[in-house]
Enzyme design. Structure first.
Site, short mmCIF file in Angstrom:
data_model
loop_
_atom_site.label_atom_id
_atom_site.label_comp_id
_atom_site.label_asym_id
_atom_site.label_seq_id
_atom_site.Cartn_x
_atom_site.Cartn_y
_atom_site.Cartn_z
N CYS A 80 0.62 -1.36 0.14
CA CYS A 80 0.08 -0.01 0.18
C CYS A 80 0.49 1.22 0.12
O CYS A 80 -0.08 2.35 -0.11
CB CYS A 80 -1.19 -0.21 1.47
SG CYS A 80 -0.47 0.34 2.68
N CYS A 139 12.50 -8.09 11.57
CA CYS A 139 12.83 -8.70 10.92
C CYS A 139 12.22 -8.91 9.35
O CYS A 139 10.89 -9.72 9.90
CB CYS A 139 12.88 -10.28 12.13
SG CYS A 139 14.03 -11.90 10.55
N CYS A 165 -2.82 -1.37 5.60
CA CYS A 165 -3.21 -2.30 4.82
C CYS A 165 -3.40 -4.12 5.63
O CYS A 165 -3.34 -4.61 4.44
CB CYS A 165 -2.76 -2.57 3.48
SG CYS A 165 -1.37 -3.64 3.48
#
Ligand code: FE
Length: 132
Positions: A51, A120, A100
């Site tokens: 997004c 991570c 999103c």
């Protein structure tokens, strides 16, 4: 939050590459050292590949040796959300794009100062915008 981006899985499938879809929408994990950003040192802002939301700054990226791009904090506190992930018989903290809901990776408590956190991330979930 009701201002989340909502799309059907068909819409996501059309917009994303197979790798992006696998990570962002199906919570997959790219293989270590295969992603575009594991060893990137370029300055810029890492945005959500789904997004475009700004997620991480290159200034907080560090060498984790894990084979995945690693950051010690998000660019803003509300840029990402976390959830407990109990897959594979362990409890991990999943990191999602706050905008999103796309899966980005996990956060672990073994990162460097100043936060002690290691975000991570999957390269496939990110897009580096070098215009800092
Ligand atoms: Fe997103």
């Amino acid at each position: 939050m009701s201002d989340k981006i909502k799309k059907t899985e068909d819409e996501w499938k059309k917009e994303l590459t197979p790798e992006q879809y696998l990570v962002l929408r199906e919570k997959g994990t790219e293989r270590a050292f295969t992603g575009a950003y594991a060893e990137t040192h370029d300055a810029g802002v890492y945005k959500c590949a789904g997004c475009g939301k700004e997620l991480f700054s290159s200034e907080t990226k560090f060498e984790s040796g894990s084979g995945w791009p690693s950051f010690y904090q998000p660019i803003a506190q509300d840029a990402v959300e976390t959830e407990t992930d109990r897959k594979f018989g362990m409890a991990r903290t999943e990191v999602l794009c706050a905008s999103c809901g796309g899966h980005l990776g996990h956060v672990f408590p073994d990162g460097p100062k100043p936060t002690g956190l290691r975000y991570c991330m999957n390269s496939a979930a990110l897009k580096l915008d070098k215009t800092l």
